[in-house]
Structures are given as C-alpha cells and as structure tokens.
Design a protein around this motif. Structure first.
Motif, PDB file in Angstrom:
ATOM      1  N   ALA A   1      40.818  62.270  19.729  1.00 28.87           N
ATOM      2  CA  ALA A   1      42.231  61.900  19.593  1.00 28.87           C
ATOM      3  C   ALA A   1      42.396  60.374  19.593  1.00 28.87           C
ATOM      4  O   ALA A   1      43.173  59.811  18.803  1.00 28.87           O
ATOM      5  N   LEU A   2      41.624  59.707  20.456  1.00 30.08           N
ATOM      6  CA  LEU A   2      41.721  58.240  20.512  1.00 30.08           C
ATOM      7  C   LEU A   2      41.226  57.612  19.205  1.00 30.08           C
ATOM      8  O   LEU A   2      41.837  56.675  18.689  1.00 30.08           O
ATOM      9  N   VAL A   3      40.130  58.150  18.684  1.00 28.31           N
ATOM     10  CA  VAL A   3      39.593  57.607  17.430  1.00 28.31           C
ATOM     11  C   VAL A   3      40.613  57.798  16.312  1.00 28.31           C
ATOM     12  O   VAL A   3      40.841  56.892  15.490  1.00 28.31           O
ATOM     13  N   ALA A   4      41.258  58.960  16.292  1.00 29.85           N
ATOM     14  CA  ALA A   4      42.255  59.218  15.235  1.00 29.85           C
ATOM     15  C   ALA A   4      43.424  58.240  15.353  1.00 29.85           C
ATOM     16  O   ALA A   4      43.913  57.710  14.338  1.00 29.85           O
ATOM     17  N   ARG A   5      43.854  57.977  16.580  1.00 32.87           N
ATOM     18  CA  ARG A   5      44.971  57.029  16.755  1.00 32.87           C
ATOM     19  C   ARG A   5      44.557  55.627  16.310  1.00 32.87           C
ATOM     20  O   ARG A   5      45.309  54.915  15.650  1.00 32.87           O
ATOM     21  N   ARG A   6      43.350  55.244  16.663  1.00 28.09           N
ATOM     22  CA  ARG A   6      42.894  53.892  16.256  1.00 28.09           C
ATOM     23  C   ARG A   6      42.718  53.819  14.741  1.00 28.09           C
ATOM     24  O   ARG A   6      43.054  52.807  14.114  1.00 28.09           O
TER      25      ARG A   6
ATOM     26  N   ALA B   1      45.240  48.228  22.745  1.00 25.24           N
ATOM     27  CA  ALA B   1      45.904  48.117  24.052  1.00 25.24           C
ATOM     28  C   ALA B   1      46.816  49.318  24.323  1.00 25.24           C
ATOM     29  O   ALA B   1      46.961  49.737  25.474  1.00 25.24           O
ATOM     30  N   TYR B   2      47.420  49.877  23.266  1.00 20.49           N
ATOM     31  CA  TYR B   2      48.259  51.066  23.473  1.00 20.49           C
ATOM     32  C   TYR B   2      47.401  52.289  23.777  1.00 20.49           C
ATOM     33  O   TYR B   2      47.829  53.197  24.481  1.00 20.49           O
ATOM     34  N   LEU B   3      46.185  52.315  23.238  1.00 14.44           N
ATOM     35  CA  LEU B   3      45.286  53.427  23.562  1.00 14.44           C
ATOM     36  C   LEU B   3      44.805  53.300  25.004  1.00 14.44           C
ATOM     37  O   LEU B   3      44.760  54.279  25.741  1.00 14.44           O
ATOM     38  N   ALA B   4      44.434  52.099  25.386  1.00 17.78           N
ATOM     39  CA  ALA B   4      43.940  51.865  26.740  1.00 17.78           C
ATOM     40  C   ALA B   4      45.076  51.852  27.761  1.00 17.78           C
ATOM     41  O   ALA B   4      44.832  51.956  28.961  1.00 17.78           O
ATOM     42  N   GLU B   5      46.310  51.691  27.259  1.00 21.04           N
ATOM     43  CA  GLU B   5      47.518  51.631  28.091  1.00 21.04           C
ATOM     44  C   GLU B   5      47.494  50.443  29.037  1.00 21.04           C
ATOM     45  O   GLU B   5      48.162  50.442  30.077  1.00 21.04           O
ATOM     46  N   GLU B   6      46.707  49.433  28.704  1.00 28.69           N
ATOM     47  CA  GLU B   6      46.728  48.234  29.543  1.00 28.69           C
ATOM     48  C   GLU B   6      46.218  47.037  28.756  1.00 28.69           C
ATOM     49  O   GLU B   6      45.531  47.178  27.732  1.00 28.69           O
ATOM     50  N   ARG B   7      46.570  45.859  29.257  1.00 30.81           N
ATOM     51  CA  ARG B   7      46.127  44.604  28.656  1.00 30.81           C
ATOM     52  C   ARG B   7      46.006  43.569  29.768  1.00 30.81           C
ATOM     53  O   ARG B   7      46.875  43.483  30.629  1.00 30.81           O
ATOM     54  N   GLU B   8      44.930  42.777  29.723  1.00 31.52           N
ATOM     55  CA  GLU B   8      44.786  41.714  30.710  1.00 31.52           C
ATOM     56  C   GLU B   8      45.554  40.493  30.227  1.00 31.52           C
ATOM     57  O   GLU B   8      45.521  40.131  29.046  1.00 31.52           O
ATOM     58  N   PHE B   9      46.274  39.876  31.142  1.00 28.54           N
ATOM     59  CA  PHE B   9      47.050  38.671  30.818  1.00 28.54           C
ATOM     60  C   PHE B   9      46.980  37.776  32.047  1.00 28.54           C
ATOM     61  O   PHE B   9      47.315  38.207  33.155  1.00 28.54           O
ATOM     62  N   MET B  10      46.535  36.552  31.867  1.00 28.79           N
ATOM     63  CA  MET B  10      46.377  35.610  32.979  1.00 28.79           C
ATOM     64  C   MET B  10      45.538  36.220  34.108  1.00 28.79           C
ATOM     65  O   MET B  10      45.810  36.012  35.297  1.00 28.79           O
ATOM     66  N   GLY B  11      44.538  37.010  33.723  1.00 28.24           N
ATOM     67  CA  GLY B  11      43.639  37.595  34.727  1.00 28.24           C
ATOM     68  C   GLY B  11      44.238  38.763  35.476  1.00 28.24           C
ATOM     69  O   GLY B  11      43.601  39.288  36.397  1.00 28.24           O
ATOM     70  N   LEU B  12      45.436  39.192  35.094  1.00 31.06           N
ATOM     71  CA  LEU B  12      46.082  40.330  35.752  1.00 31.06           C
ATOM     72  C   LEU B  12      46.118  41.503  34.786  1.00 31.06           C
ATOM     73  O   LEU B  12      46.189  41.317  33.573  1.00 31.06           O
ATOM     74  N   ARG B  13      46.123  42.700  35.353  1.00 30.03           N
ATOM     75  CA  ARG B  13      46.140  43.895  34.508  1.00 30.03           C
ATOM     76  C   ARG B  13      47.573  44.384  34.342  1.00 30.03           C
ATOM     77  O   ARG B  13      48.232  44.697  35.333  1.00 30.03           O
ATOM     78  N   PHE B  14      48.038  44.424  33.105  1.00 32.78           N
ATOM     79  CA  PHE B  14      49.390  44.893  32.804  1.00 32.78           C
ATOM     80  C   PHE B  14      49.333  46.226  32.091  1.00 32.78           C
ATOM     81  O   PHE B  14      48.587  46.386  31.119  1.00 32.78           O
TER      82      PHE B  14
END
Ligand SMILES: C[S@@+](CC[C@H](N)C(=O)[O-])C[C@H]1O[C@@H](n2cnc3c(N)ncnc32)[C@H](O)[C@@H]1O
Length: 252
Positions: free
Chosen positions: A28-33, A40-53
C-alpha cells in the motif's frame, strides 16, 4: 528488510520474514508513493530543526528553507511573545519555543485541521503550556492589542497560475490553502498586514518567508504598512528567502 510495525522505529533485519500483514502495508505504501504522494505523508512525520513533527495532508510539510529562517532568528535574543501566522504543523513556532524556554507564543491557521496537527505536535514536544494554537483568519481572532515582540509568517506565496506546474507531490497532495498566493503571490500578505500591525508591540520584529522573486514586492508592502529597517535573510543557496522588518507598533 525494514520492520514495518505501526509506530515502530524502522530497523533493518535482513533475516526477518515478511509477514502477510507487513507485505500488505508495504504494498500500500509503495502504491501511494508511486502515485507521487510525498514520503513525509507516508511516514506521517518530518524532522524540522532536529525535532520530530507529525504531518498529515492537512498541513504543509515543513521545508529546509524555513529552517534557515528559524536558525537566523535563534541567533538573536529570545523573544517574549511570538505570533506565528499560518502555523501549519506549528513547525516555526514550536521550534522557537523549544529553544527559547521562557517564550510564549500563539499560532494561528485558517485550517482547523492544520490546527489539530499543530496542537498534536505541541503536546508531543511538551510545549502546549506555552503555545496557544487557534483556528483564525490571520490575526482576526486576536484582540487588537500590541502584544507580540516577534511575528513570523510563512504565507502561501505561489502565484495561482503556477500551481498547475508544480511537482505532483506538492500540487496534488499539499493543501492548496497552504500554497496559493493569489495572482502575484502576495495576496495573503496584503490581507494579513493590517491586522498584524495592530497586534505588534512597539519595536516588534516581523519575519516573512517568500519566494526570492517576490522579495521586492513584499518589501514594498511591508514598507507601506509602516515596517522599517527592512532587511533580507538568505537561504542555504544564498537567495533572498526571508524578510525581516521592525514595526513601531500601535497604541492599545
Ligand atoms: C506555506 S504554509 C506554512 C506552514 C508552516 N508555517 C510552515 O512553515 O511549515 C501557509 C499556511 O498558512 C495557512 N493560511 C492560509 N491562508 C490563511 C488565512 N487566511 N489565515 C490563516 N492561515 C492561513 C495555511 O493553511 C498554511 O498552513
């Protein structure tokens, strides 16, 4: 293989067997990508300034060029009270509050769904006690009282007719409300400046992110609104990505 248990840290386990459940999730993830959904939407997170959002399709994925602005701000003395206009995931406000431990802030966003994401991030980072996150059309939900000594704003700044030419990852998945800057990319700034000026304390600074091509137009609008000491902040590629100005403020 990469462990795919929900919420687990990714880990390499070359001899592990792929369970049917994990294979289903991977497929499912491969199909979405493959359909160009941002990683970042697949992982549901993104690092910004060393913090996890946490990120979701409700909010813009925080960008490295925005980190340049935050880094520049952190070189100065901490502000007392920060306003983040169009806070999205809360990335700018929350990374400032994380470093400036005595600072309070307000983040506003017209998208109630983005505010939910920002509140989640504030909770996860232990910053909810110092961050008020509101659904608001720019500063309209705020009392017109000179309160903030720093305002930050990464407004939507892509000219409307350029949106169709963006990468599918951006055009088809990130919220249009986070991207569309109107005919010349500066409509959001025109809309927000009158209200912003009313909530700035005397001598406050306001910092905007922009497209380098729009910098001169942005500077003219800020100047017309009473901004002084207008200066530019450059991103990692040396381009004029940020604008900082000082405002005399209005009387309560
Ligand atoms: C370019 S995104 C910036 C998000 C975040 N600050 C960042 O830097 O990652 C612009 C944000 O402005 C918000 N926005 C657009 N129009 C708005 C309005 N009229 N009032 C408040 N927020 C608005 C969008 O929902 C979006 O979250």
């Amino acid at each position: 293989m990469v462990a795919l248990a929900k919420g687990a840290e990714p880990s390499l386990a070359a001899d592990a067997r792929l369970t049917p459940e994990a294979l289903g999730r991977l497929t499912a993830l491969v199909a979405r990508r493959a359909a160009r959904e941002p990683y970042a939407y697949l992982a549901e997170e993104r690092e910004f300034m060393g913090l996890r959002f946490t990120v979701s399709g409700a909010a813009l994925i925080p960008r490295p060029e925005t980190e340049s602005l935050v880094e520049a701000l952190l070189e100065d003395q901490p502000a007392q009270c920060v306003l983040d206009l169009g806070t999205g995931t809360g990335a700018i406000l929350l990374s400032l509050l994380d470093r400036w431990r005595g600072t309070h802030g307000v983040g506003v966003d017209r998208s109630p769904a983005a505010v939910v994401v920002a509140r989640h991030n504030a909770d996860a980072l232990g910053l909810r006690g110092r961050a008020l996150l509101l659904a608001s059309d720019w500063s309209s939900a705020l009392r017109p009282v000179p309160t903030f000594d720093l305002a930050v704003c990464n407004p939507p700044y892509i000219p409307s007719d350029e949106i169709c030419g963006l990468d599918p990852e951006v055009r088809d998945y990130e919220p249009r409300l986070a991207l569309d800057g109107g005919a010349d990319g500066l409509d959001p700034v025109r809309a927000l400046l009158p209200g912003l000026v009313r909530v700035l304390a005397p001598g406050a600074r306001a910092v905007f992110e922009t497209d380098p091509r729009l910098w001169n137009g942005l500077a003219a609008l800020v100047d017309q609104s009473g901004g002084t000491d207008i200066a530019c902040l450059r991103d990692l590629t040396g381009r004029r990505r940020g604008l900082v100005a000082r405002f005399a403020g209005t009387r309560a």
